[in-house]
Design a protein around this motif. Structure first.
Motif, PDB file in Angstrom:
ATOM      1  N   ALA A  15       0.839  -1.196   0.000  1.00  0.00           N
ATOM      2  CA  ALA A  15       0.000   0.000   0.000  1.00  0.00           C
ATOM      3  C   ALA A  15       0.875   1.247   0.000  1.00  0.00           C
ATOM      4  N   ALA A  16       0.260   2.350  -0.335  1.00  0.00           N
ATOM      5  CA  ALA A  16       0.922   3.653  -0.306  1.00  0.00           C
ATOM      6  C   ALA A  16      -0.097   4.673   0.167  1.00  0.00           C
ATOM      7  N   PHE A  17       0.412   5.776   0.634  1.00  0.00           N
ATOM      8  CA  PHE A  17      -0.473   6.816   1.142  1.00  0.00           C
ATOM      9  C   PHE A  17      -0.441   8.016   0.210  1.00  0.00           C
ATOM     10  N   THR A  18      -1.609   8.499  -0.108  1.00  0.00           N
ATOM     11  CA  THR A  18      -1.856   9.645  -0.979  1.00  0.00           C
ATOM     12  C   THR A  18      -1.546   9.317  -2.436  1.00  0.00           C
ATOM     13  N   SER A  54       7.270  10.730   8.944  1.00  0.00           N
ATOM     14  CA  SER A  54       6.314  11.661   9.534  1.00  0.00           C
ATOM     15  C   SER A  54       4.882  11.230   9.246  1.00  0.00           C
ATOM     16  N   PRO A  55       3.957  11.641  10.121  1.00  0.00           N
ATOM     17  CA  PRO A  55       2.544  11.319   9.901  1.00  0.00           C
ATOM     18  C   PRO A  55       2.019  11.839   8.565  1.00  0.00           C
ATOM     19  N   SER A  56       2.539  12.976   8.093  1.00  0.00           N
ATOM     20  CA  SER A  56       2.043  13.516   6.824  1.00  0.00           C
ATOM     21  C   SER A  56       2.346  12.568   5.662  1.00  0.00           C
ATOM     22  N   GLN A  57       3.457  11.826   5.737  1.00  0.00           N
ATOM     23  CA  GLN A  57       3.767  10.864   4.693  1.00  0.00           C
ATOM     24  C   GLN A  57       2.800   9.683   4.694  1.00  0.00           C
ATOM     25  N   LEU A  58       2.116   9.489   5.803  1.00  0.00           N
ATOM     26  CA  LEU A  58       1.158   8.398   5.930  1.00  0.00           C
ATOM     27  C   LEU A  58      -0.280   8.906   5.845  1.00  0.00           C
TER      28      LEU A  58
END
Length: 173
Positions: A15-18, A54-58
């Motif tokens: 999976a990947a985020f964004t 960082s949370p933003s990367q997730l």
């Protein structure tokens, strides 16, 4: 790293985020991986996060949702350093080096897809070997000549390199 881990251990969803960058998308597509975007991490028994600090990367508003995740990352510092399953080591130039260590420690032979994914990750994280050191070459040597798998098919390195190369650049670049 995620594809190599998926190839090496059963029942893994990549999976990947964004979004994914173009190189990662090409590698996943070429290797036949459908990457899930923005997964609901609560629906998985175990979550392994590769190369994210960082949370933003997730795409995450609440880092607590990753409190039981396993983190593998060569960057430091990380916002997730306090989690119980956190492996970060700046001596590694790429998270793919760390994934290779994990796979070799488990005694799992590498598939061709895992080799391609790890080679591609090493190429991108090291800036095509501009920002590396000798252990990176040891990892490349392992992928191409080491391990119980024997040598790869002819052209495997060039194929991995081709997958991660940027396209559309003009001659002056």
């Amino acid at each position: 790293a995620a594809i190599a881990l998926s190839e090496s251990f059963p029942n893994v969803t990549v999976a990947a985020f964004t979004s994914m960058n173009k190189s990662a998308a090409r590698v996943a597509s070429a290797l036949g991986y459908e990457v899930v975007l923005d997964p609901d991490v609560s629906s998985f028994d175990t979550v392994v996060v590769c190369d994210a600090t960082s949370p933003s990367q997730l795409n995450c508003d609440d880092p607590a949702q990753f409190r039981d995740a396993i983190f593998i990352d060569h960057h430091q510092p990380s916002n997730f350093a306090g989690t119980p399953f956190y492996w970060s080591d700046a001596r590694f130039r790429a998270t793919c080096e760390m994934a290779l260590v994990l796979i070799r420690s488990a005694g799992v032979p590498l598939t061709e897809k895992a080799r391609i994914a790890l080679l591609g990750g090493l190429l991108t994280d090291t800036g095509r070997f501009k920002f590396n050191d000798e252990p990176v070459f040891a990892a490349v040597s392992d992928l191409l000549y080491g391990g119980p798998e024997g040598p790869p098919r002819e052209g495997l390195y060039q194929y991995a390199r081709q997958l991660v190369e940027e396209t559309g650049r003009d001659a002056s670049e």
